[in-house]
Design a protein around this motif. Structure first.
Motif: not given
Lengths: 710, 152
Positions: B1-25
């Protein structure tokens, strides 16, 4: 947006009225895309005499105390619910009138309604439904209810938008796969890779240690001594469950799982079918095809005989014989099978996409040993049904897995799990023969049809009743590949075969294909052969005449190749004309005219949408789709290998015409699908000069086009 | 697992996920943005279409670790209230039957019109061929795209 009321008053199981006049109508049946969640409440609202813009629709849960036949199947939702939905609305309207009459101290007969308002003309009093809702809720349910004349309908027969339209286009949670619950785990199944295989050993050591994985175990969907009901069809009843925190983690674990499979011992033996020994075990498409061609005649059972068909064929000046075939098909609902389950010691809560909640409640009750009262099934909007979700093994699987892990669980099938699980549309094969005398008259008709493992034949449908000497025979060959109802079961093959054959017969007789059908239907109407004919020849002829007139049949346009077809199923009549053109040597379906007699049309634009979908669906499966097998293994498991029709392949336009006859509504979800395959085959012949007999058509059509262009 | 900061629909969101996880999931399981649908997982059906940097992509093929700070728009971020011209055209034509594929269809259509405001019939055909509709609403989808193009 509607302002929600401060207080709701329940008038009956279908209707709640708020103190501000907003009405909630429960939609009882599962929504699979046939739009009953809009059209069924429209019928209630009509008889309630409320304004549709004040209506909020809610999906009802399974509740057999209030609702009947909460099932999506057989194109029966509107047809069978029509009287009950009208009564529910009409009874509520009567209770509101009674409440108003008591409040105003006037005779109830003098209280009228209009669009959610109650009025007493003589005294000039009026009130909204919301003002009388509290009192109406206390009025005894009337024993007799006055229903509207169809001429007075204000909602039925007018186009109303899909009540979930806004949620769909804004991506709000609606489907089973979207369902979330605090603490919910994700589960997936691993089933045998081939029909006829079972689990030998499971090695889950590596998988248990993978991140996010909670449990791995084998389980049985049904108890060993359970007698499965029709809706419990499942080829794989012992499987591996992988349970974890998130979908991707479970998918990864599933791939890493090591399972050894072995052939099921009882399926290696030959199975007896009608006296013939058919080897099963690990099945192959090539063998299926050979069996169907070779064994149809020796296995055939006569299901109907009129006159002396043998003599007619013996004395015929010309006999036309043609055989037609179609492969297994997977339903391929865009939303794969899934279900949420939370099973505790004394309760099972189930939420998800299911066409048969009432039947599956019994199955899950038997499996968990919980009484029906302790099982709660909520229906979500479904990402397609097409018959696949009549068979709810996945609901039971979710319950078993939840019970095992003692947690709320959402079971998700991958596309590959879904496409290789079975419950397919069967493979079919039919041979037609027509006997013509020296003058070119049709004197005998013979159909011999069967399939693996189900026959597509309807012995008493047209052209039975229209030919003096008629013989129908059917046969079946066993298989361990599981099958189930697929949009317009059996009709989805036999209609296309029959209607393509009639086109050839008309050509041999030198007759226009619509004129020949109308002649035959006139015979069936005025002087029918036999007594068991299960269609109304006048309504059948009616759709053919309507499509003939609307399509301007007979006025040939250069470069437009037309095929016609007509069929009766699910209580409704459909006739279609398909126009094919060649653009850069590619066949393009330029237009389809579709005439439908399904009685009263509740929601016309939505009905047109459903008919358009049936036409595209029928063309798509006939042209492109096939599921084949090698040693029991489905050879297609995702959309890279299994072809579905795509945007550019759909007809460029579709014109739907309804017969306006005021008859109570009949089926619509299925009837537009079967005949289009005949219209397509007949148009292909006009366009290429070659007849097409085997589905899927597209690969052969490519060959025809290459031959035509050298 | 790793922490990612994403820009989704104009919001900054943090996600803790396996790096191989598709954005869909990531969208569906981690961010509860379930409008983006799973249909095939192999970029064949288009149900999971989102915009990455304004371009239509199949989110089942884009791993969370590959996104970085590129903006992602999902069906939920297309408009606040369903007022995007393409959404309005979809409602005007009452396109959906089951509705499951329609978010992906809409996201593909928006991306088409963003780069080609008045596409021909052939251009619509070619562009939309990647989105399967099992219910067969293609003629309505086509008509809705033409309406949206006219109304933009």
């Amino acid at each position: 947006m509607l302002v929600m009321p401060d207080e709701w008053f329940e008038i009956n199981g279908f209707i709640k009225i708020g103190n501000n006049g907003v009405v909630t109508i429960m939609s009882p049946n599962p929504e699979i895309g046939q739009n009953v969640k809009t059209s069924m409440p429209m019928i209630v609202a009509e008889e309630l005499d409320t304004d549709w813009k004040n209506v909020v629709v809610e999906q009802a849960p399974l509740n057999t105390d209030i609702f009947t036949r909460q099932l999506a199947g057989g194109s029966q939702s509107i047809r069978q619910s029509w009287p009950g939905l009208r009564m529910a609305g009409g009874a509520a309207r009567q209770m509101l009138r009674t409440a108003a009459a008591e409040a105003w101290q006037v005779p109830v007969e003098e209280v009228t309604t209009e669009a959610g308002m109650l009025r007493h003309a003589a005294s000039g009093q009026s009130a909204g439904y919301g003002e009388m809702a509290s009192a109406a809720a206390a009025v005894p349910v009337p024993e007799e209810v006055e229903l509207k004349d169809a001429a007075d309908f204000k909602i039925i027969g007018t186009s109303r938008k899909n009540v979930d339209g806004h949620k769909i286009v804004t991506g709000q949670p609606l489907y089973g796969l979207d369902y979330q619950r605090e603490g919910m785990l994700i589960a997936m199944i691993v089933h045998a890779p081939a029909f006829g295989m079972q689990i030998k050993t499971l090695d889950d050591a590596a998988v248990r240690a993978m991140p996010g994985i909670q449990d791995v175990f084998t389980f049985k969907t049904y108890a060993d001594d359970y007698e499965p009901a029709w809706c419990d069809i499942s080829a794989f009843t012992e499987m591996v469950a992988v349970v974890g925190n998130s979908t991707w983690e479970v998918m990864q674990a599933k791939r890493a799982l090591r399972v050894e499979w072995e052939p099921q011992p009882d399926l290696i033996e030959a199975v007896s079918t009608g006296g013939q020994q058919i080897p099963v075990g690990l099945e192959n498409t090539a063998a299926h095809r050979a069996h169907m061609e070779a064994l149809g005649a020796p296995l055939a059972r006569v299901t109907r005989r009129d006159g002396d068909p043998e003599a007619a064929f013996r004395d015929a000046a010309q006999v036309i014989e043609r055989s037609y075939s179609a492969p297994f098909l997977a339903h391929n609902c865009m939303e794969p099978m899934n279900f949420f389950a939370h099973v505790t010691a004394d309760k099972a809560e189930l939420v998800g996409p299911i066409q048969t909640p009432e039947f599956m409640e019994r199955s899950v009750s038997a499996r968990l040993g919980l009484p029906l009262e302790q099982i709660d099934i909520q229906m979500t909007r479904m990402g397609g049904g097409f018959g696949r979700r009549l068979y709810g093994h996945f609901l039971v699987e979710a319950a078993v897995i939840s019970q095992q892990v003692n947690a709320p669980v959402k079971l998700i099938y991958s596309r590959e799990d879904d496409m290789t699980f079975g419950t397919y549309r069967p493979a079919y094969y039919a041979t037609y023969r027509a006997a013509l005398d020296a003058a070119g008259n049709l004197i005998g008709f013979h159909v011999r049809a069967g399939g693996i493992p189900e026959s597509p034949l309807f012995s008493n449908r047209f052209p039975a009743g229209a030919v003096d000497n008629y013989l129908a025979e059917d046969w079946t060959i066993d298989s361990n590949i599981s099958v189930g109802a697929f949009r317009a079961p059996r009709s989805n093959f036999i209609a296309g075969a029959e209607q393509a054959f009639l086109d050839e017969v008309a050509e041999a007789m030198g007759k226009d294909p619509i004129a020949l059908r109308l002649e035959m239907l006139e015979r069936a109407r005025t002087n029918p052969v036999g007594e068991r004919n299960d269609y109304d020849a006048a309504r059948y002829a009616g759709v053919l005449e309507l499509v003939r007139d609307q399509s301007e049949w007979g006025e040939d346009q250069p470069g437009v190749h037309r095929g016609v077809s007509a069929y009766f199923c699910h209580n409704s009549y459909v006739a279609q004309v398909l126009d094919m053109v060649l653009e850069n040597n590619r066949p393009v379906i330029q237009n389809v005219h579709c005439a439908i007699d399904c009685g009263i049309v509740v929601n016309p634009d939505a009905a047109i949408n459903l008919a358009e979908g049936g036409i595209v669906d029928g063309i798509g499966h006939a042209m492109y789709s096939a599921l084949t097998f090698q040693d029991g293994v489905p050879q297609q498991n995702n959309y890279d290998t299994y072809r579905l029709i795509r945007h550019s392949e759909a007809p460029k336009s579709i014109a739907v015409h309804f017969v306006d006859n005021g008859i109570d509504p009949t089926g619509l979800g299925e009837p537009p699908y079967p005949p289009i395959i005949g219209a397509l085959a007949n148009a292909i012949y006009r366009a290429t000069g070659q007849r097409i007999y085997e589905q899927p058509f597209a690969p052969q059509l490519e060959v025809f086009m290459r031959e035509a262009t050298g | 697992m790793a922490l990612f900061t994403l820009n989704v629909n104009g919001n900054r969101v943090e996600v803790d996920a396996d790096p191989s996880t598709p954005m869909l999931w990531v969208l569906r399981d981690h961010l509860q943005l379930v409008g983006t649908k799973y249909g095939c997982g192999v970029a064949q059906c288009g149900a999971c279409t989102v915009h990455l940097n304004g371009t239509a992509v199949r989110s089942c093929m884009i791993t969370v670790s590959s996104v970085g700070n590129q903006p992602i728009t999902t069906i939920e971020g297309l408009s606040e209230d369903g007022s995007h011209p393409v959404q309005k055209a979809w409602l005007e034509h009452d396109v959906p039957q089951c509705g499951y594929c329609q978010a992906g269809q809409i996201m593909s259509a928006v991306a088409l019109l963003d780069q080609n405001p008045s596409p021909s019939d052939e251009e619509i055909d070619t562009w939309m061929n990647g989105n399967i509709c099992r219910c067969g609403t293609y003629t309505r989808i086509h008509a809705a795209i033409k309406t949206a193009a006219a109304n933009r």
